[in-house]
Design an enzyme around this catalytic site. Structure first.
Site, PDB file in Angstrom:
ATOM      1  CB  THR B  82       8.306 -10.986  10.879  1.00  0.00           C
ATOM      2  OG1 THR B  82       7.424 -10.929  12.007  1.00  0.00           O
ATOM      3  CG2 THR B  82       9.749 -10.894  11.369  1.00  0.00           C
ATOM      4  CE  LYS B 111      -2.751  -5.621   9.603  1.00  0.00           C
ATOM      5  NZ  LYS B 111      -1.723  -5.200   8.638  1.00  0.00           N
ATOM      6  CD  GLU B 135       1.785   6.616  13.817  1.00  0.00           C
ATOM      7  OE1 GLU B 135       0.640   6.239  13.513  1.00  0.00           O
ATOM      8  OE2 GLU B 135       2.026   7.577  14.568  1.00  0.00           O
ATOM      9  CB  VAL B 138      -3.483   1.685  12.643  1.00  0.00           C
ATOM     10  CG1 VAL B 138      -4.804   2.293  12.174  1.00  0.00           C
ATOM     11  CG2 VAL B 138      -3.733   0.562  13.630  1.00  0.00           C
ATOM     12  N   GLY B 140      -0.900   2.867   7.637  1.00  0.00           N
ATOM     13  CA  GLY B 140       0.351   3.135   6.928  1.00  0.00           C
ATOM     14  C   GLY B 140       1.051   4.411   7.327  1.00  0.00           C
ATOM     15  N   GLY B 193      -2.691  -5.410  -8.206  1.00  0.00           N
ATOM     16  CA  GLY B 193      -1.873  -5.825  -7.070  1.00  0.00           C
ATOM     17  C   GLY B 193      -2.394  -5.320  -5.738  1.00  0.00           C
ATOM     18  CD  GLU B 196      -2.502 -10.646  -0.228  1.00  0.00           C
ATOM     19  OE1 GLU B 196      -1.909 -11.683  -0.565  1.00  0.00           O
ATOM     20  OE2 GLU B 196      -1.909  -9.596   0.091  1.00  0.00           O
ATOM     21  CG  ASP B 207      -6.397  -5.156   7.082  1.00  0.00           C
ATOM     22  OD1 ASP B 207      -5.352  -5.447   7.688  1.00  0.00           O
ATOM     23  OD2 ASP B 207      -6.570  -4.055   6.516  1.00  0.00           O
ATOM     24  CE  LYS B 211      -4.684  -2.100   8.557  1.00  0.00           C
ATOM     25  NZ  LYS B 211      -5.008  -1.921   7.111  1.00  0.00           N
TER      26      LYS B 211
END
Lengths: 328, 328
Positions: B82, B111, B135, B138, B140, B193, B196, B207, B211
């Site tokens: 989610t 996260k 996994e 952090v 991707g 894209g 944001e 962000d 991480k």
């Protein structure tokens, strides 16, 4: 977990030293160099042995050979780190076969047996319910085998590209950075201890091709052999070629490539954008895996060195300890 | 192995699609988006469900909530994907606690819960004999957690350095390559894209700091929190600063660093040599681990994307399948 260690060159001493230093639950019960061996069920005194070796002494008893240790010592896993013979794979292959037939796990850094006989050895290990691990055969400290097996589990590997020979990468880095000729850069590599007196094995791409064979067989199980690799070395590269590439924001690296969909299995000098993740400097190694889900994953690290290679071997030993020995 | 999937945004749809496409021995027995849910012990028809979602329809029954699925469906592992709420960690944390208390394994890309409550959730998972895997939180597709756990097993991790935010890296790459101002590059990132409408979370380093907290707590278990990260964003960087760095053969990247021996836990723009492995272009992520044996290992890959993130989640699911479910 009990281990037998065969081979006390730079890698073997690195492994022994780390097992002695770290609390890994690993005991060395048998150990051999090329001239002597020692069996001690209670655990070999590693610091004393390394001190003896440093003074030029024998590892153990001259009447005990490596083969004796492999066949007679009480151990769970064999650590086989003798010098590579890329043509015959011996004596390493014999030791590995012998250990597997005794239902012992095997960890090796030896490119000979793995590039020549992977499928046979894998089948024998499976039949005997033991692990055959060889992380250290390719790209030194980079955990490429673990990444293929665990980190990228579920991914299909579509292709791989690698800088797998530190000697060539050092020479190319120096040619590009200082405008040196191949001969000048090779001389420098020799002075730094990065190139052998006879550099053929490295500069003609044989070492990189052997590692490519190991990777391809590991990933695709397609039974490729060294003579199936389309191979060009760096020994005919001119300073001009590098200068032209640099003028275009590119450089040249010896790239090992396996792209099954295009039937490409090749080691050759390639022109490559300077910002490409595979462009690493000096003796570093790098590998890019092209996958269906994760897309491109690149790993960079040291391709050689005593402790760096020990890292790969100890990773394999802990894999065996956690998945086989502790559960037994 | 049976799984319940909570969250059907880009990542959730990627995971569902890959489970349907690949033969992994995984069946989805419960699934929910934010408005509806579906339980089917025989296995949800994923292609039909994804088609329904694509047309703007409901995932399932509006009277069945995500919490219902977590609490009532029959599954071995919960996949919690989610949206992240970095302040409260909800509703994800509630789902995860609930699944663990039912002795279900958990895989999450979220996260929030992991940066806020890792120690608590880890202890609960251990107490209940289940796995908690994250996994995908952090970097991707980069298998950093697997590498820490398996690939570099036996190594002591001394420090880590990472490019962990693709938006910032894209902006810095464009500023350096084209001499753009921060505002111009941000505009471009929005058009592509990659940023944001409100880019605060990315460009102020929040962000990346979250991480970093996850990585530090995973490696050293030292209970660090977001407000313990010394944080500077890229939003005040001038085109001049980048030009000066470029003049010296360097560039600027937003680097997240954790160096326990120096008590450093920091996210900030750093001047860094252009040939450094961490200097990757565009939205790529990169991480360097400094270790005692392997020395520096760098991993580079895609930090975001539906299928790329699915790769990390599926890697975690297979870890659970192979180590827990198949042995049970």
């Amino acid at each position: 977990m009990k281990v037998a260690l065969i081979g006390l060159g730079s890698v073997g001493r690195g492994v022994a030293g780390m097992i002695a230093k770290k609390d890994l639950g690993i005991t060395i019960t048998g150990i051999a160099d090329s001239r002597s061996g020692l069996i001690d069920g209670g655990g070999v005194d590693i610091p004393a042995l390394l001190a003896r070796k440093k003074e030029g002494g024998f590892c153990g008893d001259q009447t005990i050979s490596s083969a004796d240790i492999v066949k007679k010592a009480d151990y769970d896993a064999l650590i086989e780190v003798t010098p590579t013979d890329a043509l015959s794979g011996e004596p390493a292959t014999g030791y590995i076969r012998s250990a597997i037939s005794r239902k012992k796990h095997v960890v090796t850094s030896n490119k000979g047996p793995i590039s020549l006989f992977l499928n046979e050895l894998r089948m024998a290990a499976r039949k005997n319910g033991v692990a055959l691990r060889y992380e250290a055969t390719v790209a030194g400290a980079i955990p490429i085998m673990h990444t293929l097996e665990d980190g990228l589990a579920g991914n299909e590997i579509l292709a791989l590209y690698g800088v797998l020979n530190g000697t060539c990468n050092f020479i190319l880095t120096r040619m590009a950075a200082e405008g040196l000729t191949y001969e000048q850069a090779l001389m420098e590599a020799r002075e730094m201890g990065y190139a052998e007196a006879d550099p053929t094995y490295d500069v003609q791409g044989i070492d990189a091709a052997i590692k490519l064979v190991i990777l391809a067989n590991t990933i695709w199980g397609n039974g490729v052999k060294l003579d199936g690799v389309d191979r060009t070395g760096i020994d005919l590269l001119t300073a001009d070629a590098l200068r032209l590439a640099e003028d275009e924001g590119c450089t040249i690296r010896l790239i090992a490539e396996a792209i099954p969909r295009k039937k490409i299995l090749r080691v050759s000098p390639r022109i490559i954008g300077k910002n490409h993740p595979l462009v690493v400097d000096g003796t570093l190694n790098a590998l890019t895996l092209e996958t269906d889900m994760a897309r491109e994953i690149t790993l960079i690290g040291r391709g050689a060195g005593s402790v760096e290679t020990a890292s790969a071997i100890i990773g394999d030993l802990l894999y065996i300890r956690d998945r086989y020995v502790q559960r037994a």
